[in-house]
Scaffold this active site. Structure first.
Site, PDB file in Angstrom:
ATOM      1  N   CYS A 112     106.397 -37.175  39.425  1.00 41.74           N
ATOM      2  CA  CYS A 112     107.758 -36.721  40.434  1.00 41.74           C
ATOM      3  C   CYS A 112     107.837 -35.165  40.619  1.00 41.74           C
ATOM      4  O   CYS A 112     108.142 -35.431  41.526  1.00 41.74           O
ATOM      5  CB  CYS A 112     108.545 -37.148  39.759  1.00 41.74           C
ATOM      6  SG  CYS A 112     108.784 -39.342  39.017  1.00 41.74           S
ATOM      7  N   HIS A 237     115.150 -33.821  42.843  1.00 45.92           N
ATOM      8  CA  HIS A 237     114.341 -35.232  42.276  1.00 45.92           C
ATOM      9  C   HIS A 237     115.394 -36.291  41.869  1.00 45.92           C
ATOM     10  O   HIS A 237     116.660 -36.540  40.834  1.00 45.92           O
ATOM     11  CB  HIS A 237     113.465 -35.284  40.966  1.00 45.92           C
ATOM     12  CG  HIS A 237     112.314 -36.470  40.883  1.00 45.92           C
ATOM     13  ND1 HIS A 237     111.643 -37.460  42.001  1.00 45.92           N
ATOM     14  CD2 HIS A 237     112.414 -36.867  39.700  1.00 45.92           C
ATOM     15  CE1 HIS A 237     111.602 -38.399  41.308  1.00 45.92           C
ATOM     16  NE2 HIS A 237     112.086 -38.443  39.798  1.00 45.92           N
ATOM     17  N   ASN A 268     113.870 -44.806  42.362  1.00 45.15           N
ATOM     18  CA  ASN A 268     113.510 -43.670  42.216  1.00 45.15           C
ATOM     19  C   ASN A 268     112.029 -44.213  42.789  1.00 45.15           C
ATOM     20  O   ASN A 268     111.137 -44.772  42.528  1.00 45.15           O
ATOM     21  CB  ASN A 268     113.052 -42.913  40.778  1.00 45.15           C
ATOM     22  CG  ASN A 268     112.416 -42.586  40.440  1.00 45.15           C
ATOM     23  OD1 ASN A 268     111.804 -42.531  40.685  1.00 45.15           O
ATOM     24  ND2 ASN A 268     112.625 -41.536  39.180  1.00 45.15           N
TER      25      ASN A 268
END
Length: 313
Positions: A112, A237, A268
């Protein structure tokens, strides 16, 4: 002499298919309201079976080129930041589709944190003068990595793409600092299992994130000689709204200056969540010329990092 480097333009491409909490709740025997309470997510987006990752990259890349006001022929480096691939060299397909005829390219992945890594890589090439304009596309098709029987991951992850053009900007604008770190001893907490499905130890990932998120912010502020009072906006994030809220509370920073729209409405999507958020806040005028913006990435690896930007090109 080092070139002053920053972001010239941004483009985003979000899949059309909406997967809401009602749909997933019916599958896993959960209430939609409980899913939102646990994750902060209302809905996420999936690529259709007919669409490819490369198509997402192409559309986001072309929009970034248009937004930057440059020609595709000016792009001399394409970086694809992703953890999911249509092929082993997605950059080559994207380079051809956007019409960047004289161009190098590479794919990289660091979970990520991939956008932070991709941006940092592009910045180094432009700062040294090796390349003048780099296209960085962060993209992931997390839906292809989900175990349909695992509610812990299925509730969270989605798909998307966002791209930025990195090039020379005036003095007083651009990338002020970058920090990146990794701790492979925790990699088993978030990885792909033998079936290529995302496997996550939610408690361990939460504890890691709420420690490293504030740490990365404080490190980049120390590196650039700023304080939280100087920061106009933080774009983390979009992992889980509870992680973001906990981390921001520990920093003592106002939540109204933190991006959370992406996690709530797109889920996500791993690599692209930060530039998707940056695009929204810039487009809506919440980030203005001269603002100090902090981008924060963390995730699989386990890796983390942050970037400080004085916005404006």
């Amino acid at each position: 002499m080092m070139v002053n480097t920053g972001i010239l333009g941004i483009g985003v491409d979000i899949p059309d298919r909406v997967v809401n909490n009602e749909e997933l709740g019916a599958r896993f025997g959960m209430k939609a309201s409980d899913i939102e309470r646990k994750t902060g997510i209302i809905e996420r987006r999936y690529l259709s079976k007919e669409e490819t990752l490369t198509e997402l990259c192409e559309r986001a890349g072309k929009r970034a080129i248009e937004n930057a006001g440059v020609n595709a022929e000016e792009i001399d480096l394409v970086i694809i930041a992703t953890n999911t691939h249509d092929t082993h060299i997605t950059a080559a397909l994207v380079q051809d589709r956007i019409g960047a005829r004289k161009c190098a390219g590479l794919d990289l992945h660091s979970g990520c944190s991939s956008f932070i890594t991709g941006l940092a890589t592009a910045v180094q090439f432009v700062k040294t003068g090796m390349y003048k304009k780099s296209l960085v596309v962060a993209v992931d098709k997390c839906s292809s990595l989900l175990n349909p029987d695992d509610y812990k991951t299925s509730l969270i992850f989605g798909d998307g793409a966002a791209a930025v053009i990195v090039g020379e900007v005036p003095e007083g604008r651009g990338i002020l600092g970058i920090t990146m770190q990794m701790d492979g001893s925790g990699g088993h907490h978030l990885h792909l299992d033998e079936n290529k499905h995302i496997k996550m130890n939610g408690r361990a990932v939460f504890d890691f994130a709420v420690e490293k998120f504030p740490e990365a912010v404080n490190e980049i502020l120390a590196q650039t000689g700023h304080t939280l009072d100087d920061v106009h906006f933080i774009i983390p994030h979009q992992s889980n709204l509870r992680i973001i809220e906990t981390s921001i509370a520990s920093l003592g920073y106002p939540m109204e200056q933190v991006h959370t729209h992406t996690i709530r409405y797109y889920g996500n999507s791993s690599a692209p969540t930060i530039p998707i958020g940056l695009h929204k806040e810039v487009t809506e005028g919440k980030i203005k010329d001269g603002d100090l913006v902090i981008l924060v990435g963390y995730g699989a690896g386990l890796g983390w990092g942050a970037v400080a930007i004085r916005w404006g090109s």
